[in-house]
Write a protein that holds these residues in place. Structure first.
Motif, PDB file in Angstrom:
ATOM      1  N   LEU A  93     -42.667  84.102 -50.174  1.00 19.88           N
ATOM      2  CA  LEU A  93     -42.415  82.432 -49.530  1.00 19.88           C
ATOM      3  C   LEU A  93     -40.772  82.041 -49.815  1.00 19.88           C
ATOM      4  N   HIS A  94     -40.734  80.750 -48.978  1.00 18.53           N
ATOM      5  CA  HIS A  94     -38.918  80.498 -48.708  1.00 18.53           C
ATOM      6  C   HIS A  94     -38.632  80.663 -50.178  1.00 18.53           C
ATOM      7  N   ILE A  95     -37.136  80.849 -50.052  1.00 21.50           N
ATOM      8  CA  ILE A  95     -36.323  80.519 -51.614  1.00 21.50           C
ATOM      9  C   ILE A  95     -36.732  78.556 -52.123  1.00 21.50           C
ATOM     10  N   ASP A  96     -36.195  77.937 -50.787  1.00 18.69           N
ATOM     11  CA  ASP A  96     -36.285  76.595 -50.787  1.00 18.69           C
ATOM     12  C   ASP A  96     -37.754  75.865 -51.756  1.00 18.69           C
ATOM     13  N   GLU A  97     -39.003  76.880 -52.260  1.00 21.82           N
ATOM     14  CA  GLU A  97     -40.192  75.952 -52.675  1.00 21.82           C
ATOM     15  C   GLU A  97     -40.238  76.446 -53.954  1.00 21.82           C
ATOM     16  N   PHE A  98     -39.189  77.037 -54.435  1.00 21.40           N
ATOM     17  CA  PHE A  98     -38.861  77.383 -55.689  1.00 21.40           C
ATOM     18  C   PHE A  98     -38.214  76.512 -56.174  1.00 21.40           C
ATOM     19  N   THR A  99     -38.177  75.971 -58.177  1.00 24.30           N
ATOM     20  CA  THR A  99     -37.492  74.853 -58.774  1.00 24.30           C
ATOM     21  C   THR A  99     -36.066  75.569 -59.131  1.00 24.30           C
ATOM     22  N   ALA A 100     -35.221  74.533 -58.938  1.00 28.52           N
ATOM     23  CA  ALA A 100     -33.395  74.469 -59.617  1.00 28.52           C
ATOM     24  C   ALA A 100     -33.806  75.864 -60.328  1.00 28.52           C
ATOM     25  N   SER A 101     -34.128  76.109 -61.256  1.00 29.47           N
ATOM     26  CA  SER A 101     -33.839  76.628 -62.248  1.00 29.47           C
ATOM     27  C   SER A 101     -34.696  77.764 -61.670  1.00 29.47           C
ATOM     28  N   GLU A 102     -35.315  78.021 -61.306  1.00 29.05           N
ATOM     29  CA  GLU A 102     -35.716  78.876 -59.549  1.00 29.05           C
ATOM     30  C   GLU A 102     -34.785  79.694 -60.086  1.00 29.05           C
ATOM     31  N   ILE A 103     -34.458  78.781 -58.640  1.00 29.22           N
ATOM     32  CA  ILE A 103     -33.964  79.190 -57.402  1.00 29.22           C
ATOM     33  C   ILE A 103     -32.006  79.982 -57.902  1.00 29.22           C
ATOM     34  N   ARG A 104     -31.819  79.618 -59.517  1.00 28.83           N
ATOM     35  CA  ARG A 104     -30.430  80.227 -59.776  1.00 28.83           C
ATOM     36  C   ARG A 104     -30.503  81.136 -60.335  1.00 28.83           C
TER      37      ARG A 104
END
Ligand code: G3I
Length: 386
Positions: free
Chosen positions: A290-301
């Motif tokens: 998956l691309h990191i942009d496909e995750f929610t903001a807290s998941e990205i952090r």
């Protein structure tokens, strides 16, 4: 040739005790000259753009190179009997110019090999039947013979077979399914026929797992029994900082075991992933990140914590990890002819895009701006301490 002025420029940006001593050497590979060759991989992009600053950094710091994609089957023979030598020739030309050891990577692998290689070309349906054993062996012989012979004068070390074992068992690849386990001995035989003096290597990941070691040693025994010589085992060494796996002790045990069985040990693809493990996010099948942009903001952090900068304490930990594995390599330098990093600067590492696309990783010795990191100086320190 190494450029001392350029090297000094690079080294002066460092900050450890090693910095003063670092001025005495022209580059990392000089520091390890008595121990083993120090290599890096060169990306297609670097060759395509003839990225002069990166190429000169590579020439200054390393004395061995591996093409990270340019010599794989799909790059060299994109269609049956249609060879494309452009990038591979550029790679060899660069290595020649700087008098570097060149590693051919890789002759037989289940990845980056066109599906048509495994299909019956006379069957023109949309999903053609598989090739016969004889057809596939013929294609393998032709590919290996043509490629190894072309670079006979320059490439004296080949990763002949890559990743034939998964866990403790044979990987059920098309190679295995169509030819059987003998495909490995045939590959080594064809490479040996094409260049009898080359150093031929079996290369794999996760080889610190004892079950995988057993399976690899069984595979190598089979090849030996068939009368074909394998010179070395390539331990890829894609390491992780998060859980310290595999431990330094496991790495050392693997080196000692393969050497005891009579193989030279090559560290072929060293890097240290500093990001949280994220294998659970790979879509399967097929293996699709998956691309990191496909995750929610807290998941990205949580998944991409160092996107803005690489914190000092983590940089220190990375340095510790590099220093501890290089300590092991130095202790066993009599068994290890070469240690190769899988890339030079962090920005070119595959770990920015695997197992999630688009993260910011810091697995190598030079940062995203191509400046030497703390880990670089820790490694240099190991060389100079001996
Ligand atoms: O070049 C294309 C680009 O045009 C396209 O836009 C982009 C879209 O994803 O893909 C680019 O190709 C990528 C290629 O690397 C070049 O960067 C492929 O998707 C990507 O799959 C490919 O990954 C390579 C990987 O092998 C594939 O198996 C890595 O660069 C390469 O470092 C990696 O190397 C392997 C060793 O050969 C064997 N051991 C494991 C190691 C790491 O996976």
């Amino acid at each position: 040739m190494h450029s001392t002025a350029a090297a000094t420029g690079a080294l002066l940006t460092g900050c450890s005790l090693a910095t003063k001593r670092a001025r005495l050497v022209a580059g990392l590979s000089d520091a390890f000259q008595k121990d083993f060759r120090l290599g890096t991989s060169v990306k297609n992009h670097t060759l395509d753009t003839t990225d002069a600053p990166l190429l000169s950094l590579i020439a200054q710091e390393f004395n061995a190179i591996t093409a990270d994609n340019a010599m794989k089957w799909d790059a060299l023979q994109p269609a049956l009997k249609v060879f494309n030598w452009q990038r591979a020739d550029q790679f060899v030309e660069f290595g020649r110019r700087h008098d570097m050891r060149m590693v051919g990577h890789v002759l037989v692998w289940h990845k980056q090999t066109p599906e048509r290689v495994f299909r019956n070309h006379l069957d023109e349906s949309d999903t053609p039947a598989f090739a016969s054993r004889t057809q596939l062996l013929g294609r393998m012989e032709d590919h290996i013979g043509t490629v190894v012979d072309r670079y006979r004068a320059d490439i004296t070390e080949w990763d002949v077979v890559n990743e034939a074992i998964e866990g403790g068992k044979w990987l059920k690849s098309h190679w295995y399914n169509i030819i059987g386990p003998e495909y490995v001995q045939y590959a080594f035989q064809f490479a040996r026929d094409a260049n009898p003096n080359a150093t031929l290597i079996y290369n794999d990941y996760g080889v610190t797992n004892p079950k995988k070691q057993d399976a690899i040693l069984d595979l190598l025994k089979r090849v030996k029994k068939s009368g074909v010589k394998v010179d070395g085992v390539g331990m890829q060494c894609h390491l992780s900082l998060e859980d310290g796996y595999p431990s330094t002790k496991m790495i050392e045990q693997a080196i000692v075991r393969f050497a005891r069985e009579g193989y030279q040990v090559f560290i072929t693809e060293l890097d240290v992933d500093v990001l949280p493990r994220a294998w659970q996010h790979v879509r399967q099948p097929p293996l699709q990140p998956l691309h990191i942009d496909e995750f929610t903001a807290s998941e990205i952090r949580a998944l991409d914590p160092y996107a803005a900068n690489f914190p000092d304490p983590v940089s220190e930990q990375l340095g510790d990890r590099y220093a501890s594995v290089f300590d092991v390599f130095m202790r066993h330098a009599d068994k290890i002819p070469r240690v190769t990093l899988w890339g030079t600067s962090d920005s070119e590492s595959w770990k920015n895009n695997w197992p999630i696309l688009g993260r910011t990783n810091y697995p190598l010795l030079f940062d995203h701006a191509r400046k030497p990191k703390k880990a670089y100086f820790r490694v240099l320190d190991v060389a100079q301490r001996q």
